[in-house]
Every structure is written in C-alpha cells, then in structure tokens.
Write a protein that holds these residues in place. Structure first.
Motif, PDB file in Angstrom:
ATOM      1  N   MET A   1       0.844  -1.183   0.000  1.00 21.86           N
ATOM      2  CA  MET A   1       0.000   0.000   0.000  1.00 21.86           C
ATOM      3  C   MET A   1       0.886   1.241   0.000  1.00 21.86           C
ATOM      4  SD  MET A   1      -3.177  -0.634   2.596  1.00 21.86           S
ATOM      5  CE  MET A   1      -2.220  -1.375   3.890  1.00 21.86           C
ATOM      6  N   PRO A   2       0.695   2.124  -0.948  1.00 20.62           N
ATOM      7  CA  PRO A   2       1.484   3.352  -0.961  1.00 20.62           C
ATOM      8  C   PRO A   2       0.985   4.374   0.055  1.00 20.62           C
ATOM      9  CG  PRO A   2       0.080   3.234  -2.896  1.00 20.62           C
ATOM     10  CD  PRO A   2      -0.089   1.945  -2.152  1.00 20.62           C
ATOM     11  N   LEU A   3       1.903   5.154   0.560  1.00 15.96           N
ATOM     12  CA  LEU A   3       1.594   6.233   1.499  1.00 15.96           C
ATOM     13  C   LEU A   3       1.638   7.543   0.723  1.00 15.96           C
ATOM     14  CD1 LEU A   3       1.202   7.128   4.493  1.00 15.96           C
ATOM     15  CD2 LEU A   3       3.670   7.353   4.603  1.00 15.96           C
ATOM     16  N   TYR A   4       0.546   8.293   0.728  1.00 17.19           N
ATOM     17  CA  TYR A   4       0.464   9.564   0.024  1.00 17.19           C
ATOM     18  C   TYR A   4       0.211  10.688   1.009  1.00 17.19           C
ATOM     19  CZ  TYR A   4      -0.105   6.958  -4.349  1.00 17.19           C
ATOM     20  OH  TYR A   4       0.075   6.120  -5.413  1.00 17.19           O
ATOM     21  N   GLU A   5       0.649  11.896   0.642  1.00 14.99           N
ATOM     22  CA  GLU A   5       0.328  13.096   1.408  1.00 14.99           C
ATOM     23  C   GLU A   5      -0.821  13.809   0.704  1.00 14.99           C
ATOM     24  OE1 GLU A   5       3.403  15.692   3.119  1.00 14.99           O
ATOM     25  OE2 GLU A   5       4.813  14.322   2.140  1.00 14.99           O
ATOM     26  N   PHE A   6      -1.736  14.328   1.496  1.00 15.28           N
ATOM     27  CA  PHE A   6      -2.894  15.028   0.974  1.00 15.28           C
ATOM     28  C   PHE A   6      -3.057  16.361   1.695  1.00 15.28           C
ATOM     29  CE2 PHE A   6      -3.837  10.560   0.278  1.00 15.28           C
ATOM     30  CZ  PHE A   6      -4.354  10.545  -0.999  1.00 15.28           C
ATOM     31  N   ARG A   7      -3.770  17.296   1.055  1.00 16.29           N
ATOM     32  CA  ARG A   7      -4.171  18.547   1.695  1.00 16.29           C
ATOM     33  C   ARG A   7      -5.665  18.708   1.448  1.00 16.29           C
ATOM     34  NH1 ARG A   7      -1.350  22.721   3.571  1.00 16.29           N
ATOM     35  NH2 ARG A   7       0.468  22.194   2.320  1.00 16.29           N
ATOM     36  N   CYS A   8      -6.390  18.989   2.515  1.00 11.92           N
ATOM     37  CA  CYS A   8      -7.833  19.183   2.429  1.00 11.92           C
ATOM     38  C   CYS A   8      -8.136  20.503   1.730  1.00 11.92           C
ATOM     39  CB  CYS A   8      -8.440  19.177   3.830  1.00 11.92           C
ATOM     40  SG  CYS A   8     -10.230  19.445   3.831  1.00 11.92           S
ATOM     41  N   LYS A   9      -9.019  20.471   0.758  1.00 14.04           N
ATOM     42  CA  LYS A   9      -9.400  21.681   0.023  1.00 14.04           C
ATOM     43  C   LYS A   9     -10.406  22.524   0.802  1.00 14.04           C
ATOM     44  CE  LYS A   9      -8.365  19.674  -4.447  1.00 14.04           C
ATOM     45  NZ  LYS A   9      -8.868  19.302  -5.774  1.00 14.04           N
ATOM     46  N   GLU A  10     -10.976  21.975   1.859  1.00 12.30           N
ATOM     47  CA  GLU A  10     -11.941  22.710   2.686  1.00 12.30           C
ATOM     48  C   GLU A  10     -11.249  23.476   3.814  1.00 12.30           C
ATOM     49  OE1 GLU A  10     -15.303  23.023   2.263  1.00 12.30           O
ATOM     50  OE2 GLU A  10     -15.086  21.914   0.390  1.00 12.30           O
ATOM     51  N   CYS A  11     -10.424  22.756   4.617  1.00 14.31           N
ATOM     52  CA  CYS A  11      -9.833  23.392   5.802  1.00 14.31           C
ATOM     53  C   CYS A  11      -8.315  23.571   5.721  1.00 14.31           C
ATOM     54  CB  CYS A  11     -10.196  22.601   7.057  1.00 14.31           C
ATOM     55  SG  CYS A  11      -9.403  20.982   7.193  1.00 14.31           S
ATOM     56  N   GLY A  12      -7.667  22.993   4.683  1.00 23.04           N
ATOM     57  CA  GLY A  12      -6.225  23.169   4.505  1.00 23.04           C
ATOM     58  C   GLY A  12      -5.357  22.219   5.295  1.00 23.04           C
ATOM     59  N   THR A  13      -5.931  21.287   6.026  1.00 22.01           N
ATOM     60  CA  THR A  13      -5.156  20.337   6.809  1.00 22.01           C
ATOM     61  C   THR A  13      -4.335  19.441   5.892  1.00 22.01           C
ATOM     62  OG1 THR A  13      -6.807  20.311   8.577  1.00 22.01           O
ATOM     63  CG2 THR A  13      -5.319  18.418   8.467  1.00 22.01           C
ATOM     64  N   LYS A  14      -3.062  19.250   6.236  1.00 24.35           N
ATOM     65  CA  LYS A  14      -2.175  18.358   5.485  1.00 24.35           C
ATOM     66  C   LYS A  14      -2.050  17.058   6.279  1.00 24.35           C
ATOM     67  CE  LYS A  14       2.356  18.386   3.303  1.00 24.35           C
ATOM     68  NZ  LYS A  14       3.604  19.141   3.127  1.00 24.35           N
ATOM     69  N   PHE A  15      -2.194  15.910   5.597  1.00 24.94           N
ATOM     70  CA  PHE A  15      -2.151  14.629   6.291  1.00 24.94           C
ATOM     71  C   PHE A  15      -1.655  13.535   5.346  1.00 24.94           C
ATOM     72  CE2 PHE A  15      -6.280  15.133   4.378  1.00 24.94           C
ATOM     73  CZ  PHE A  15      -6.624  13.888   3.889  1.00 24.94           C
ATOM     74  N   GLU A  16      -1.281  12.397   5.923  1.00 24.00           N
ATOM     75  CA  GLU A  16      -0.827  11.236   5.165  1.00 24.00           C
ATOM     76  C   GLU A  16      -1.872  10.137   5.254  1.00 24.00           C
ATOM     77  OE1 GLU A  16       2.849  10.255   7.076  1.00 24.00           O
ATOM     78  OE2 GLU A  16       3.987  11.615   5.797  1.00 24.00           O
ATOM     79  N   GLU A  17      -1.946   9.311   4.214  1.00 30.36           N
ATOM     80  CA  GLU A  17      -2.926   8.228   4.194  1.00 30.36           C
ATOM     81  C   GLU A  17      -2.347   7.047   3.416  1.00 30.36           C
ATOM     82  OE1 GLU A  17      -6.608   6.670   5.182  1.00 30.36           O
ATOM     83  OE2 GLU A  17      -6.178   8.776   5.487  1.00 30.36           O
ATOM     84  N   LEU A  18      -2.474   5.843   3.980  1.00 34.88           N
ATOM     85  CA  LEU A  18      -2.164   4.622   3.235  1.00 34.88           C
ATOM     86  C   LEU A  18      -3.322   4.360   2.300  1.00 34.88           C
ATOM     87  CD1 LEU A  18      -0.752   2.277   6.021  1.00 34.88           C
ATOM     88  CD2 LEU A  18       0.504   3.240   4.104  1.00 34.88           C
ATOM     89  N   VAL A  19      -3.041   4.196   1.016  1.00 38.24           N
ATOM     90  CA  VAL A  19      -4.107   4.144   0.022  1.00 38.24           C
ATOM     91  C   VAL A  19      -4.093   2.827  -0.755  1.00 38.24           C
ATOM     92  CG1 VAL A  19      -5.025   5.273  -2.028  1.00 38.24           C
ATOM     93  CG2 VAL A  19      -4.010   6.645  -0.235  1.00 38.24           C
ATOM     94  N   THR A  20      -5.264   2.217  -0.864  1.00 37.04           N
ATOM     95  CA  THR A  20      -5.472   1.067  -1.741  1.00 37.04           C
ATOM     96  C   THR A  20      -6.452   1.502  -2.824  1.00 37.04           C
ATOM     97  OG1 THR A  20      -7.377   0.184  -0.565  1.00 37.04           O
ATOM     98  CG2 THR A  20      -5.217  -0.537   0.204  1.00 37.04           C
ATOM     99  N   SER A  21      -6.771   0.617  -3.725  1.00 34.36           N
ATOM    100  CA  SER A  21      -7.700   0.974  -4.802  1.00 34.36           C
ATOM    101  C   SER A  21      -9.116   1.247  -4.277  1.00 34.36           C
ATOM    102  CB  SER A  21      -7.732  -0.128  -5.856  1.00 34.36           C
ATOM    103  OG  SER A  21      -8.170  -1.344  -5.280  1.00 34.36           O
ATOM    104  N   LYS A  22      -9.433   0.751  -3.084  1.00 36.12           N
ATOM    105  CA  LYS A  22     -10.781   0.925  -2.522  1.00 36.12           C
ATOM    106  C   LYS A  22     -10.851   1.989  -1.427  1.00 36.12           C
ATOM    107  CE  LYS A  22     -11.947  -3.832  -3.553  1.00 36.12           C
ATOM    108  NZ  LYS A  22     -12.398  -5.112  -3.056  1.00 36.12           N
ATOM    109  N   THR A  23      -9.728   2.661  -1.144  1.00 31.91           N
ATOM    110  CA  THR A  23      -9.701   3.656  -0.073  1.00 31.91           C
ATOM    111  C   THR A  23     -10.426   4.928  -0.478  1.00 31.91           C
ATOM    112  OG1 THR A  23      -7.547   2.835   0.678  1.00 31.91           O
ATOM    113  CG2 THR A  23      -8.175   5.034   1.405  1.00 31.91           C
ATOM    114  N   VAL A  24     -11.304   5.394   0.394  1.00 35.40           N
ATOM    115  CA  VAL A  24     -11.936   6.704   0.232  1.00 35.40           C
ATOM    116  C   VAL A  24     -11.184   7.634   1.174  1.00 35.40           C
ATOM    117  CG1 VAL A  24     -14.048   8.042   0.521  1.00 35.40           C
ATOM    118  CG2 VAL A  24     -14.176   5.694  -0.330  1.00 35.40           C
ATOM    119  N   VAL A  25     -10.467   8.595   0.608  1.00 34.77           N
ATOM    120  CA  VAL A  25      -9.641   9.493   1.420  1.00 34.77           C
ATOM    121  C   VAL A  25     -10.517  10.613   1.963  1.00 34.77           C
ATOM    122  CG1 VAL A  25      -7.618  10.982   1.437  1.00 34.77           C
ATOM    123  CG2 VAL A  25      -7.640   8.942  -0.002  1.00 34.77           C
TER     124      VAL A  25
END
Length: 70
Positions: A1-25
């Motif tokens: 599972m790859p680990l990606y960094e994301f930023r929320c477009k609503e509140c600006g929070t930056k976070f990491e998430e382990l992502v699979t093909s079925k993951t809803v971030v």
C-alpha cells in the motif's frame, strides 16, 4: 500500500494516508472528501552521500552536505 500526502481543500489540513484501490480518502479534521495529493519531498542515498530534493542537507547536518555527519 502506498503512502500519500494530501491537503484538504476545505480546511487546509495536510495529512498522510495509506491508500489502496478501494480507499476513500477523507480529511481527519473536517471529514471532507475534497482533498488533493501533495507533491512531497523525499530523501535518497546515492554514491555514499545522502541527498534531499528539498536541499539543505538532512536534519542532522548544519550545512548542505551530509558527508560530514553520515
């Protein structure tokens, strides 16, 4: 599972998430699903010296070359 960094477009929070093909971030702070991937800096070792795409050496270095501390 790859680990990606994301930023929320609503509140600006930056976070990491382990992502699979079925993951809803979802933002861990506001639970919005309006998030975008962040291009993150990474470190790698080549020819016996550490390099960083962000420059400035590793966290243990005072200068730009890790050869002095590694």
């Amino acid at each position: 599972m790859p680990l990606y960094e994301f930023r929320c477009k609503e509140c600006g929070t930056k976070f990491e998430e382990l992502v699979t093909s079925k993951t809803v971030v979802e933002c861990p702070k506001c639970h919005s699903q309006r998030v975008g991937k962040v291009v993150s800096a990474f470190g790698f070792k080549s020819s016996g010296e550490f390099s960083s795409s962000g420059g400035g050496g590793c966290s243990g270095c005072a200068g730009g070359s890790c050869a002095s501390c590694h």
